[in-house]
Write a protein that holds these residues in place. Structure first.
Motif, PDB file in Angstrom:
ATOM      1  N   LYS A 128     -21.239-127.327 -25.808  1.00 10.87           N
ATOM      2  CA  LYS A 128     -21.171-126.906 -27.210  1.00 10.87           C
ATOM      3  C   LYS A 128     -22.543-127.092 -27.823  1.00 10.87           C
ATOM      4  N   ALA A 184     -25.046-126.239 -31.239  1.00 12.70           N
ATOM      5  CA  ALA A 184     -25.080-125.817 -32.641  1.00 12.70           C
ATOM      6  C   ALA A 184     -25.544-124.367 -32.720  1.00 12.70           C
ATOM      7  N   THR A 227     -17.627-118.769 -30.928  1.00 11.87           N
ATOM      8  CA  THR A 227     -18.047-119.752 -31.917  1.00 11.87           C
ATOM      9  C   THR A 227     -16.854-120.581 -32.378  1.00 11.87           C
ATOM     10  N   ARG A 230     -15.691-122.838 -35.270  1.00  6.83           N
ATOM     11  CA  ARG A 230     -16.081-123.104 -36.649  1.00  6.83           C
ATOM     12  C   ARG A 230     -15.871-124.569 -37.012  1.00  6.83           C
ATOM     13  N   ASN A 231     -16.901-125.151 -37.658  1.00 15.04           N
ATOM     14  CA  ASN A 231     -16.834-126.511 -38.199  1.00 15.04           C
ATOM     15  C   ASN A 231     -16.493-127.544 -37.109  1.00 15.04           C
ATOM     16  N   ALA A 232     -16.900-127.280 -35.865  1.00 10.82           N
ATOM     17  CA  ALA A 232     -16.487-128.098 -34.731  1.00 10.82           C
ATOM     18  C   ALA A 232     -17.518-129.135 -34.297  1.00 10.82           C
ATOM     19  N   ARG A 251     -20.853-132.034 -35.530  1.00 10.42           N
ATOM     20  CA  ARG A 251     -21.346-132.891 -36.606  1.00 10.42           C
ATOM     21  C   ARG A 251     -22.779-133.298 -36.314  1.00 10.42           C
ATOM     22  N   THR A 278     -26.776-133.768 -40.969  1.00  8.77           N
ATOM     23  CA  THR A 278     -26.670-132.954 -42.188  1.00  8.77           C
ATOM     24  C   THR A 278     -25.236-132.593 -42.545  1.00  8.77           C
ATOM     25  N   GLY A 279     -24.282-132.905 -41.661  1.00  9.13           N
ATOM     26  CA  GLY A 279     -22.882-132.597 -41.937  1.00  9.13           C
ATOM     27  C   GLY A 279     -22.248-131.770 -40.842  1.00  9.13           C
ATOM     28  N   ARG A 280     -21.102-131.156 -41.154  1.00  9.07           N
ATOM     29  CA  ARG A 280     -20.345-130.344 -40.195  1.00  9.07           C
ATOM     30  C   ARG A 280     -21.064-129.016 -39.943  1.00  9.07           C
ATOM     31  N   ILE A 281     -20.946-128.534 -38.704  1.00 11.28           N
ATOM     32  CA  ILE A 281     -21.603-127.279 -38.307  1.00 11.28           C
ATOM     33  C   ILE A 281     -20.703-126.485 -37.374  1.00 11.28           C
ATOM     34  N   ASP A 282     -21.002-125.204 -37.243  1.00  4.39           N
ATOM     35  CA  ASP A 282     -20.367-124.352 -36.249  1.00  4.39           C
ATOM     36  C   ASP A 282     -21.112-124.534 -34.923  1.00  4.39           C
TER      37      ASP A 282
END
Length: 183
Positions: A137, A139, A159, A161-163, A165, A168-172
């Motif tokens: 996985k 980014a 992709t 989604r939101n999977a 971290r 800066t926070g959650r990312i795809d």
């Protein structure tokens, strides 16, 4: 099959994958404190020598012994210098699936080290260890890692989604895989 990977050394021409040791601590600290590594991996910030010694001498080995995966120092076989790291994590022993992650030290980038290490580790996992699937996985914005996945022979699946971290926070993240049929 045991639910723990064996401790192994995997030679691969210009690189060797081997267990981490105390001698790797300073180079590991420098690499993990690098802004590129820090941007794409949720490592401790700042990355101290104490954190590095702990990783190299305890944590990496404990994760293997727990069955979570196995972590290798990527080193120059002649000099022994740390060039990067690669490891398997979130291993599902029932489904025979594990996730690979890697980073390359600033002084070793641009030489195809991560792609070669991923090919070697993927082949070892899917052949010698009898696994059915290797996942990676990356980014969405981490273009070098995504290019490495393709160079290593992994297939893009889509992709998630939101999977992921990061600091800066959650990312795809983009999901890649390798199966025995791909070898």
């Amino acid at each position: 099959m045991s639910d723990v990977f064996p401790e192994r050394v995997l030679p691969a021409g210009p690189i060797t994958l081997r267990p981490f040791g105390a001698d790797d601590a300073e180079d590991n600290r420098a690499a993990c404190a690098d802004e590129v590594v820090q941007r794409w991996l949720p490592l401790p910030r700042p990355y101290t020598l104490e954190a590095s010694v702990d990783w190299c001498t305890k944590t990496a080995h404990t994760l293997r012994e727990s069955g979570d995966g196995v972590h290798f120092a990527i080193v120059d076989p002649d000099e022994g210098r740390l060039l990067g790291a690669i490891g398997l994590k979130r291993t599902d022993w029932h489904e025979l699936v594990s996730e690979v992650g890697y980073w390359v030290a600033p002084w070793a980038r641009g030489r195809g080290i991560a792609a070669l290490a991923t090919r070697v580790l993927g082949r070892w996992l899917l052949t010698e260890q009898g696994f059915e699937r290797l996942e990676l996985k990356a980014a969405v914005g981490n273009i070098p890692s995504r290019k490495t996945a393709i160079k290593a022979g992994l297939h893009r699946e889509g992709t998630l989604r939101n999977a992921g971290r990061l600091h800066t926070g959650r990312i795809d993240v983009v999901l890649y895989s390798l199966t025995p049929a791909d070898l």
